[in-house]
Design a protein around this motif. Structure first.
Motif, PDB file in Angstrom:
ATOM      1  N   PRO A 171      69.253  99.282 102.132  1.00  0.00           N
ATOM      2  CA  PRO A 171      69.259  97.893 102.592  1.00  0.00           C
ATOM      3  C   PRO A 171      70.496  97.565 103.439  1.00  0.00           C
ATOM      4  O   PRO A 171      71.573  98.120 103.225  1.00  0.00           O
ATOM      5  CB  PRO A 171      69.279  97.088 101.291  1.00  0.00           C
ATOM      6  N   VAL A 172      70.287  96.687 104.411  1.00  0.00           N
ATOM      7  CA  VAL A 172      71.376  96.134 105.215  1.00  0.00           C
ATOM      8  C   VAL A 172      71.184  94.624 105.199  1.00  0.00           C
ATOM      9  O   VAL A 172      70.061  94.150 105.375  1.00  0.00           O
ATOM     10  CB  VAL A 172      71.306  96.669 106.667  1.00  0.00           C
ATOM     11  N   VAL A 173      72.261  93.879 104.939  1.00  0.00           N
ATOM     12  CA  VAL A 173      72.127  92.425 104.789  1.00  0.00           C
ATOM     13  C   VAL A 173      72.753  91.692 105.973  1.00  0.00           C
ATOM     14  O   VAL A 173      73.843  92.048 106.423  1.00  0.00           O
ATOM     15  CB  VAL A 173      72.783  91.966 103.459  1.00  0.00           C
ATOM     16  N   VAL A 174      72.063  90.673 106.462  1.00  0.00           N
ATOM     17  CA  VAL A 174      72.647  89.753 107.439  1.00  0.00           C
ATOM     18  C   VAL A 174      72.766  88.397 106.747  1.00  0.00           C
ATOM     19  O   VAL A 174      71.769  87.852 106.267  1.00  0.00           O
ATOM     20  CB  VAL A 174      71.761  89.631 108.705  1.00  0.00           C
ATOM     21  N   TYR A 175      74.008  87.887 106.677  1.00  0.00           N
ATOM     22  CA  TYR A 175      74.273  86.676 105.892  1.00  0.00           C
ATOM     23  C   TYR A 175      75.216  85.785 106.702  1.00  0.00           C
ATOM     24  O   TYR A 175      76.442  85.782 106.468  1.00  0.00           O
ATOM     25  CB  TYR A 175      74.903  87.128 104.564  1.00  0.00           C
ATOM     26  N   PRO A 176      74.648  85.008 107.640  1.00  0.00           N
ATOM     27  CA  PRO A 176      75.522  84.291 108.580  1.00  0.00           C
ATOM     28  C   PRO A 176      76.299  83.131 107.971  1.00  0.00           C
ATOM     29  O   PRO A 176      77.418  82.860 108.394  1.00  0.00           O
ATOM     30  CB  PRO A 176      74.550  83.759 109.644  1.00  0.00           C
ATOM     31  N   LYS A 177      75.729  82.404 107.013  1.00  0.00           N
ATOM     32  CA  LYS A 177      76.425  81.235 106.438  1.00  0.00           C
ATOM     33  C   LYS A 177      76.543  81.443 104.940  1.00  0.00           C
ATOM     34  O   LYS A 177      75.545  81.333 104.221  1.00  0.00           O
ATOM     35  CB  LYS A 177      75.611  79.960 106.704  1.00  0.00           C
ATOM     36  N   ARG A 178      77.749  81.744 104.478  1.00  0.00           N
ATOM     37  CA  ARG A 178      77.916  82.108 103.067  1.00  0.00           C
ATOM     38  C   ARG A 178      78.576  80.983 102.289  1.00  0.00           C
ATOM     39  O   ARG A 178      79.729  80.645 102.552  1.00  0.00           O
ATOM     40  CB  ARG A 178      78.777  83.367 102.947  1.00  0.00           C
ATOM     41  N   PRO A 179      77.888  80.432 101.307  1.00  0.00           N
ATOM     42  CA  PRO A 179      78.527  79.404 100.483  1.00  0.00           C
ATOM     43  C   PRO A 179      79.683  80.030  99.686  1.00  0.00           C
ATOM     44  O   PRO A 179      79.631  81.211  99.337  1.00  0.00           O
ATOM     45  CB  PRO A 179      77.423  78.935  99.532  1.00  0.00           C
ATOM     46  N   ALA A 180      80.686  79.211  99.408  1.00  0.00           N
ATOM     47  CA  ALA A 180      81.869  79.741  98.712  1.00  0.00           C
ATOM     48  C   ALA A 180      81.673  79.814  97.194  1.00  0.00           C
ATOM     49  O   ALA A 180      82.564  80.247  96.474  1.00  0.00           O
ATOM     50  CB  ALA A 180      83.073  78.871  99.055  1.00  0.00           C
ATOM     51  N   ARG A 181      80.498  79.400  96.702  1.00  0.00           N
ATOM     52  CA  ARG A 181      80.306  79.384  95.231  1.00  0.00           C
ATOM     53  C   ARG A 181      80.321  80.791  94.648  1.00  0.00           C
ATOM     54  O   ARG A 181      79.783  81.733  95.245  1.00  0.00           O
ATOM     55  CB  ARG A 181      78.963  78.717  94.910  1.00  0.00           C
ATOM     56  N   PRO A 182      80.909  80.944  93.437  1.00  0.00           N
ATOM     57  CA  PRO A 182      81.021  82.273  92.819  1.00  0.00           C
ATOM     58  C   PRO A 182      79.676  83.003  92.703  1.00  0.00           C
ATOM     59  O   PRO A 182      79.624  84.222  92.874  1.00  0.00           O
ATOM     60  CB  PRO A 182      81.572  81.970  91.413  1.00  0.00           C
ATOM     61  N   LEU A 183      78.588  82.247  92.465  1.00  0.00           N
ATOM     62  CA  LEU A 183      77.266  82.888  92.365  1.00  0.00           C
ATOM     63  C   LEU A 183      77.027  83.770  93.589  1.00  0.00           C
ATOM     64  O   LEU A 183      76.617  84.931  93.476  1.00  0.00           O
ATOM     65  CB  LEU A 183      76.187  81.796  92.249  1.00  0.00           C
ATOM     66  N   PHE A 184      77.318  83.208  94.771  1.00  0.00           N
ATOM     67  CA  PHE A 184      77.008  83.922  96.005  1.00  0.00           C
ATOM     68  C   PHE A 184      78.084  84.946  96.360  1.00  0.00           C
ATOM     69  O   PHE A 184      77.766  86.046  96.818  1.00  0.00           O
ATOM     70  CB  PHE A 184      76.805  82.928  97.152  1.00  0.00           C
ATOM     71  N   THR A 185      79.344  84.585  96.116  1.00  0.00           N
ATOM     72  CA  THR A 185      80.399  85.555  96.460  1.00  0.00           C
ATOM     73  C   THR A 185      80.275  86.792  95.548  1.00  0.00           C
ATOM     74  O   THR A 185      80.493  87.911  96.001  1.00  0.00           O
ATOM     75  CB  THR A 185      81.812  84.931  96.341  1.00  0.00           C
ATOM     76  N   ASN A 186      79.891  86.567  94.296  1.00  0.00           N
ATOM     77  CA  ASN A 186      79.682  87.711  93.397  1.00  0.00           C
ATOM     78  C   ASN A 186      78.517  88.584  93.858  1.00  0.00           C
ATOM     79  O   ASN A 186      78.599  89.817  93.815  1.00  0.00           O
ATOM     80  CB  ASN A 186      79.412  87.238  91.965  1.00  0.00           C
TER      81      ASN A 186
END
Ligand SMILES: NC(=O)C1=CN([C@@H]2O[C@H](COP(=O)(O)OP(=O)(O)OC[C@H]3O[C@@H](n4cnc5c(N)ncnc54)[C@H](O)[C@@H]3O)[C@@H](O)[C@H]2O)[C@@H](O)CC1
Ligand SMILES: [K+]
Length: 479
Positions: A171-186
């Motif tokens: 897999p390769v991920v494209v994630y242009p807008k990343r929320p700063a919440r720990p759920l997503f950063t983790n």
């Protein structure tokens, strides 16, 4: 009436009895408030009831379990099929409005107390499982481009990326807008720890470099036409010939009205989470259902009973025949883009039936609870049987009607017998076990056990029925 000697039960006899019983006014005297299905819908009970519900046997649903093959006992019996059953799919399945989808999400995090992380993990696992099925006999090293949006749909994509890595894909991920919440950063960290590239921009030459694209950009939280940079990303997606799998809804579509803003985007497969949203009615392609976390109570509350069951340990089921109905705009778009029809690519090679014919048996609403009528020769046997049923948690409550007159034909002659009637309130999923139990403890060789679906009732009473009965022996609530 049961049958006291070696003879086969006669279905017409049972049916006549049901009809009679339904018209029987004193039924309303039962202390609980319940409503029974009409006599004509009794035959619509799930196959688990009709066919004995052996462990691992598929009940009447229109999806086939993932990874089933032609030898599997999960396969449906084509002889039971009818085109009408397949073509009525969209009428059978409840499609959620945006508000309903959001309300279910909130409810899951309310009373059952799920955290968003839990739900997302299961949703992402379903998505990865569906992609593995969609790619049918993939080379495990297949490259999968996963486009993740700023909300929870994007989170599902990140979870799916991790599971796909563990399944053996690249897999390769494209994630242009990343929320700063720990759920997503983790979730990002978990991917990067596995060596999964998580970038911000669309890669060059997607068709040459990827075997599949996953659209996890927007789900049921979308409002209006997509803003930058997502609008541009959708333009790229709309022109791709690489197979695309959308998570929950095709991104850029209105949750209810479909491609309202004219993106021209038509994915090849859709993985609906919890339940399909209204826009799914306009989607043509392989349609999976995932998110195996909705408790039966919530399922009933939102009228989702006709959704396919998840067989065994499957994390998703395919709702067969979604791409076969009609010949409308969806087909035109896909063909116009020159894509291979995923149905041709997949279904035949995997030996699946072209549609899931057992859907002919799928009731509009599968009852969770039933009343089972059992006749016994006398009060003593009836009372002992009732106690046994309740003791073993096979029924929440059994009413005993001390005398019924049963009229039936036996060896060509009309007979009349005084009998005692038991009416057991239980889960539909327990009927096979209950029937076997009654047969074991009954003095008749072939006792009468017939179930009629309960289509409504006092919520507290039905909750009590659920709590007072056990799960089916194989641990799978097929009700
Ligand atoms: N109960 C369920 O069914 C579950 C749903 N999950 C996922 O959660 C999704 C819903 O998540 P969300 O409510 O976060 O919604 P979305 O992921 O659909 O998107 C919300 C985000 O998109 C932005 N946005 C909305 N409209 C936009 C537009 N026109 N242009 C640009 N940005 C826009 C919002 O500002 C917000 O950041 C579902 O579709 C599903 O994929 C799972 O994670 C867990 C369980
Ligand atoms: K999506």
């Amino acid at each position: 009436a049961g049958i006291t000697s070696h003879a086969h039960p006669r279905p017409h006899q049972a049916l006549a009895f049901v009809t009679h019983s339904l018209a029987w006014g004193s039924f309303r005297a039962i202390s609980s408030s319940i409503t029974l299905a009409s006599a004509s819908s009794v035959g619509d009970l799930p196959t688990a009831l009709n066919e004995g519900g052996k462990g691992g046997t598929c009940r009447s649903f229109s999806g086939v379990p993932l990874h089933s093959d032609s030898n599997s006992n999960n396969m449906v019996d084509p002889s039971k099929g009818s085109d009408a059953a397949v073509s009525s799919w969209r009428q059978r399945i409840t499609l959620l409005t945006q508000k309903e989808a959001q309300a279910i999400d909130e409810e899951l995090m309310g009373t059952p107390g799920f955290t968003v992380d839990q739900l997302m993990e299961l949703a992402g696992l379903s998505v990865a499982s569906a992609i593995h099925d969609f790619l049918a006999q993939p080379t495990r090293s297949a490259s999968i481009l996963i486009l993740c949006g700023p909300g929870n749909n994007g989170g599902d994509g990140l979870v799916a990326a991790r599971h796909l890595y563990h399944f053996g894909y690249r897999p390769v991920v494209v994630y242009p807008k990343r929320p700063a919440r720990p759920l997503f950063t983790n979730l990002v960290k978990q991917c990067e720890d596995l060596g999964i590239h998580v970038g911000g921009d669309m890669p060059e030459d997607i068709e040459a470099n990827f075997d599949c694209v996953v659209d996890a950009l927007f789900g049921f939280g979308t409002a209006g036409p997509l803003r930058a940079p997502f609008g541009e990303m959708m333009q790229v997606l709309s022109k791709l010939t690489t197979p695309i799998v959308s998570v929950d809804i095709p991104s850029g579509w209105d949750v209810e009205a479909g491609d309202l803003y004219g993106t021209g985007f038509t994915p090849d497969a859709l993985v609906s989470l919890t339940a399909p949203k209204k826009c799914a009615a306009l989607f043509r392609g392989r349609h999976y259902l995932g998110g195996r976390f909705v408790p039966p109570g919530l399922q009933h509350q939102y009228g989702l009973d006709a959704l396919p069951a998840y067989p065994g340990t499957c994390q998703c089921v395919e709702i067969e025949g979604w791409d076969e109905e009609g010949g409308d705009e969806g087909d035109k778009d896909r063909d116009g883009r020159g894509r291979e029809d995923p149905k041709d690519r997949e279904s035949t090679s995997r030996g699946r039936p072209s549609a899931s014919p057992a859907s002919a048996l799928t009731p509009a609403s599968t009852p969770e609870f039933v009343v089972v009528w059992i006749t016994a020769p006398d009060a003593k046997e009836a009372s002992a049987l009732a106690e046994r049923l309740v003791e073993s948690d096979l029924a929440a409550c059994v009413n005993i009607v001390p005398r019924v007159d049963s009229v039936y034909k036996w060896e060509g002659k009309v007979e009349r017998n005084g009998e005692v009637l038991l009416m057991a309130k239980t889960r539909a999923s327990l009927v096979p076990e209950l029937s076997a139990f009654v047969t074991k403890h009954h003095s008749y060789d072939v006792p009468e056990t017939i179930a009629a679906g309960i289509v409504g009732g006092g919520p507290e009473y039905l909750k009590w029925v659920r709590e007072s009965t056990r799960e089916p022996a194989d641990g799978r609530d097929t009700g």
